[in-house]
Write an enzyme that holds these catalytic residues in place. Sequence first.
Site: not given
Ligand code: GNR
Ligand code: NI
Length: 165
Positions: A46, A51, A92-93, A134-135, A138
């Site tokens: 995601g 980001q 998270c990236l 999660h997104e 952000h």
């Molecule tokens: O790549 C991602 N893996 C992930 C693993 C567990 C819970 C959420 C994520 S999202 C993350 C990519 C990201 O940072 N999206 O904002």
């Molecule tokens: Ni993230």
Amino acid sequence: MAILDILEFPDPILRTVAKPVQKVDDKIQRLIDNMLETMYEAQGIGLAATQVNVHRQVIVIDLSEQKDAPLVLINPSFEVLDDEAFDYQEGCLSVPGFFEEVSRPAHIKVKALGRDGKLFELVPDGLLAVCIQHEIDHLNGKLFVDHLSALKRNRIKQKIKKDRR
Ligand code: GNR
Ligand code: NI
């Protein structure tokens, strides 16, 4: 298309709250294409516009094995359907190399616009429910580390700072 730079914690720009998209125009279509390319290249599941330093409510997700099932959410909102929680080891990236368990509502109902500008509803569970929350975090300037204890969060911050030296 283009690969965009991904901001990393503790960059204060990640705290910016995204504004709603007013019109799903060509500029938004280009942003979506670039976000998808960036997410696939970074091997993430995601990516939120925040980001990549664009402060509009746009999210891309792809949980498929073949990386051929992109999901686009514009101006997303959700409601919690029951009080069941789901714990998942999140990454998270924008916080590369760190994985910690986060507890979130297990069952949600999501409303968003697709890239065609049309409103749709989704009742995800499991990893998709985790990823959408999660997104959306952000877009609200929040990171998964904000769900951890201050002690854990500060340990991650110090490790990242040390690694950058
Ligand atoms: O790549 C991602 N893996 C992930 C693993 C567990 C819970 C959420 C994520 S999202 C993350 C990519 C990201 O940072 N999206 O904002
Ligand atoms: Ni993230």
